[in-house]
Scaffold this active site. Structure first.
Site: not given
Length: 347
Positions: A59, A116
């Site tokens: 991330e 993500d």
């Protein structure tokens, strides 16, 4: 053949909704980017999460790449990408391992991915590759988008879902599975993923993500949980705190940056996540705040919503960038870049 494929991908990505049609302009000013780098970017190219034991993760690398692109800084982008591809892209499926810990050896002990983070990396590579005519970035983005589609985009009960990782979240892995994290939907990136790895599933993923948010109204504040079971009716997942947590704070920002300006949804989230106007993590069972988050990087999420909904100008505190912790500092730069590009009237 490889070059022609890269050129074709670049042309396709350039037409994706939401991408700038003109030459890139820096959306983050040089002073703010220099301050961010000085605090969080080490010489090896890793983004340091100083609020989490100084680890790095996919991330953070994805955010770093996106911010370097928004700052129009190819050299910094390449530095961050070098660490990412040499230290995190270790899996056979083309996705990144989620965590790199400087305090242990080997530095990678958990090879699961964080979806993500993968999407942020692929998105930033596609943007930079298109703007700076880097075929290698575009091809790398395409490989990651294809892996995301194959390994993490799934379906359950007619919904298209984004699994948080390839392991541990499906109905086969958990009694209450599938389990999703609604803050992992990066709406602005999804059209670019569709350009890189064409499939109708991407649009359905985006649409179903928004529809799920509308149904996730848990507790007295009617907020989504950080981890949600979709085994039947959506509910907070077992084994996790039933809370609107730190990751969930970014959901309204992701919606706005993705062009999803559903005022009713944005206002419900803003109202539910705020204590006296300040964002907070929330115990969903009681509705009580667990931690009030006064850093300007958290507060800018509410500022962005106020701008989108009724044109409220950002307060001076949101415009002053003095980075302290990695995560809110990242949110602040993403918020400022969005307002500068899409809503300069709020500055």
């Amino acid at each position: 053949m490889r070059r022609w494929r890269a050129l074709l991908l670049a042309a396709t990505v350039a037409l994706a909704p939401g991408l700038p049609a003109t030459a890139q302009q820096a959306m983050i000013n040089a002073g703010a980017w220099s301050a961010y780098k000085a605090k969080f970017l080490d010489p090896t190219g890793r983004i340091v999460d100083n609020g989490n034991g100084n680890i790095s993760h996919s991330e953070g690398q994805g955010y770093g790449l996106l911010l370097a692109y928004l700052a129009a800084s190819p050299a910094d982008f390449e530095q961050i990408w070098y660490f990412t591809r040499t230290e995190l892209l270790l899996r056979d499926d083309g996705l990144a391992v989620w965590k790199w810990d400087p305090n242990v050896k080997p530095h990678v002990t958990d090879t699961n991915n964080a979806t993500d983070g993968d999407m942020l990396i692929a998105y930033a590579l596609a943007l930079a590759g298109t703007a700076w005519k880097r075929e290698d970035y575009i091809l790398a983005a395409s490989r990651m988008a294809q892996a995301l589609l194959a390994e993490t985009v799934g379906s359950s009960q007619g919904r298209t879902l984004l699994m948080p990782g390839t392991e541990g979240f499906t109905g086969s892995d958990r009694d209450d599975g599938p389990v999703v994290n609604p803050s992992y939907w990066i709406y602005e990136a999804i059209p670019v993923m569709s350009a890189l790895a064409p499939s109708d599933a991407w649009q359905k993923l985006s649409d179903d993500g928004v529809e799920l948010l509308k149904t996730m109204q848990f507790g007295p504040r009617k907020l989504p949980a950080e981890w949600v079971s979709l085994h039947d009716k959506p509910r907070p997942a077992e084994g996790f705190d039933a809370e609107f947590g730190y990751n969930a704070i970014r959901i309204p920002l992701y919606l706005a940056r993705g062009g999803i300006t559903d005022n009713a949804l944005l206002i419900r989230l803003q109202k539910g996540m705020s204590q006296d106007g300040v964002p907070a993590t929330i115990d969903l069972t009681t509705g009580r705040p667990k931690a009030v988050l006064s850093d300007p990087g958290y507060r800018i999420v509410n500022d962005v919503v106020a701008c989108v909904v009724d044109g409220t100008r950002l307060p001076n505190s949101a415009l002053q960038f003095a980075p302290a912790l990695y995560y809110p500092s990242t949110l602040q730069l993403l918020g400022l870049a969005y307002i500068g590009e899409k809503h300069p009237e709020c500055l």
